[in-house]
Design an enzyme around this catalytic site. Structure first.
Site, PDB file in Angstrom:
ATOM      1  N   GLU A  40       0.286   6.722   5.471  1.00  0.00           N
ATOM      2  CA  GLU A  40       0.318   5.260   5.455  1.00  0.00           C
ATOM      3  C   GLU A  40       1.387   4.815   6.446  1.00  0.00           C
ATOM      4  O   GLU A  40       2.526   5.303   6.391  1.00  0.00           O
ATOM      5  CB  GLU A  40       0.648   4.753   4.055  1.00  0.00           C
ATOM      6  CG  GLU A  40      -0.449   5.094   3.048  1.00  0.00           C
ATOM      7  CD  GLU A  40      -0.045   4.859   1.612  1.00  0.00           C
ATOM      8  OE1 GLU A  40      -0.756   4.145   0.904  1.00  0.00           O
ATOM      9  OE2 GLU A  40       1.018   5.408   1.205  1.00  0.00           O
ATOM     10  N   GLN A  58       8.885   9.427   4.645  1.00  0.00           N
ATOM     11  CA  GLN A  58       8.880   9.937   3.269  1.00  0.00           C
ATOM     12  C   GLN A  58       7.654  10.840   3.107  1.00  0.00           C
ATOM     13  O   GLN A  58       6.554  10.479   3.552  1.00  0.00           O
ATOM     14  CB  GLN A  58       8.723   8.772   2.281  1.00  0.00           C
ATOM     15  CG  GLN A  58       9.888   7.819   2.244  1.00  0.00           C
ATOM     16  CD  GLN A  58      10.767   8.082   1.043  1.00  0.00           C
ATOM     17  OE1 GLN A  58      10.339   8.712   0.073  1.00  0.00           O
ATOM     18  NE2 GLN A  58      11.999   7.642   1.104  1.00  0.00           N
ATOM     19  N   MET A  92       8.097   3.371   8.916  1.00  0.00           N
ATOM     20  CA  MET A  92       8.102   3.616   7.481  1.00  0.00           C
ATOM     21  C   MET A  92       6.953   4.508   7.050  1.00  0.00           C
ATOM     22  O   MET A  92       6.401   4.268   5.969  1.00  0.00           O
ATOM     23  CB  MET A  92       7.976   2.289   6.738  1.00  0.00           C
ATOM     24  CG  MET A  92       9.046   1.312   7.057  1.00  0.00           C
ATOM     25  SD  MET A  92      10.579   1.857   6.348  1.00  0.00           S
ATOM     26  CE  MET A  92      10.090   2.020   4.643  1.00  0.00           C
ATOM     27  N   PRO A  93       6.550   5.490   7.841  1.00  0.00           N
ATOM     28  CA  PRO A  93       5.389   6.284   7.387  1.00  0.00           C
ATOM     29  C   PRO A  93       5.655   6.953   6.034  1.00  0.00           C
ATOM     30  O   PRO A  93       6.732   7.529   5.816  1.00  0.00           O
ATOM     31  CB  PRO A  93       5.211   7.328   8.494  1.00  0.00           C
ATOM     32  CG  PRO A  93       5.923   6.769   9.680  1.00  0.00           C
ATOM     33  CD  PRO A  93       7.056   5.967   9.131  1.00  0.00           C
ATOM     34  N   THR A  94       4.675   6.833   5.152  1.00  0.00           N
ATOM     35  CA  THR A  94       4.712   7.519   3.861  1.00  0.00           C
ATOM     36  C   THR A  94       3.537   8.484   3.854  1.00  0.00           C
ATOM     37  O   THR A  94       2.399   8.075   4.082  1.00  0.00           O
ATOM     38  CB  THR A  94       4.599   6.498   2.712  1.00  0.00           C
ATOM     39  OG1 THR A  94       5.728   5.628   2.768  1.00  0.00           O
ATOM     40  CG2 THR A  94       4.587   7.195   1.364  1.00  0.00           C
TER      41      THR A  94
END
Lengths: 61, 61, 61, 61, 61, 61
Positions: free
Chosen positions: E7, A40, A1-3
Site C-alpha cells: 500500500e 512498515q 509511507m509504504p505499508t
C-alpha cells in the site's frame, strides 16, 4: 509511507525474516525514493493446510 | 457495513480487546451515522519478530 | 503500532473521513494506552457492486 | 489470477478446509471462466476473542 | 509462494511500479531462496484523504 | 461468519460479479454448513499495472 504485507509458508527462521525485511525495505527505497523509516512490513506465516492452489490445499500436494 | 481490521502487537489482554472493539465501534457510529450492529471488527495479533520498520524487526530493536 | 484498515461503502464525505480517523484513533489510544502517532489508518471505499451478503451484491438489494 | 482470502472462526476440520477450497475454486472458475490453477486461496482462522460485531467480542456473546 | 501486498500513496509512475516489483521480488528471492515466479505482488494506491496518522488525514497535514 | 476478499483483474461485468458471489457463497455454505447470510464478500479490481508475478507487471507481459 509504504505499508507492506508478506504472506509466506510458515517455517522461516528468524535470520530469514531479518534478511527479508531488510531486502524489501532497501529495494522499496531504491524504487520509490522514500526514506527507510517510512517503510512498515508485516509478515504472516501461513500453514500449508491454509493455502490452496487449483482447489487443493498445499498440505495435500 | 464498515468492516475493520486491526493489526497490533500480541499481548493485549481480553479486557483491552473488549474495550478496543467497543471504542472503535462507537467512534465509527458517531462518525458515519451507522448502527452499531453494522460494524464488524477483526483483531490480528502480530509478533514482534513479524513486524518491521526501517528494515529492522521490532524483536531486534 | 496499531495499523487499522476500514472498508466502507463509497460516498463518505471528507468531513466524515476526518471524524472517523479521529474517533478511531482516540478510541484505540484509550483502549490500548498507546500514543496517537502510533496509530495508522487506511480507509477503503467499496462500491455496492463489489460487496455482497448472502450471495447477493448490495447494488442488487 | 483471482487471489482469495477467507477469514472464518477457528475450529474447522481439515476436511472442511479441503471441501471449502475446492468449492470456492470451482465456483470461481464457473463464474469467471478462468482455469482452476489460476485460483489461490488463503484461509485465516480467527479466534472468537478477536472478532466483534456491534462492539462486542463473539467470545462474550 | 510469497504473496505480497504494497500500500502506497497514489501518484507513482509506471516506471516506479516496474522497479518496485522487480526490487521486491529479487530481494525476497535472495532472503528466502525461492524462485522469482513464486512471488506475487499486488500494489494498492491510497489517496492522501484515505490515509491517516495520529488521527489526522495526510490530505490535511 | 466467513468474510471473504477476492482480488481479481479489473474488467469483470456486473453479471460475472453476481455469479461469482452467488457461487462462492453457496460453495462456502456447503463446505462449512453455515447460513448464506453469514457470508460477506468484498471484491477488489486490480489493474494489470498493479499486479506482478516473477518481478514483472502483468501490463508488461
Amino acid at each position: 509511507m509504504p505499508t507492506i504485507h508478506v504472506e509466506m509458508f510458515e517455517g522461516r527462521t528468524l535470520d530469514q525474516r531479518r534478511k527479508l525485511v531488510k531486502e524489501i525495505t532497501e529495494g522499496t527505497c531504491r524504487a520509490l525514493g522514500c526514506p527507510a523509516d517510512a517503510v512498515q512490513i508485516i509478515l504472516t506465516d501461513i500453514k500449508k493446510e491454509n493455502w490452496a492452489e487449483a482447489g487443493k490445499l498445499f498440505s495435500d500436494s
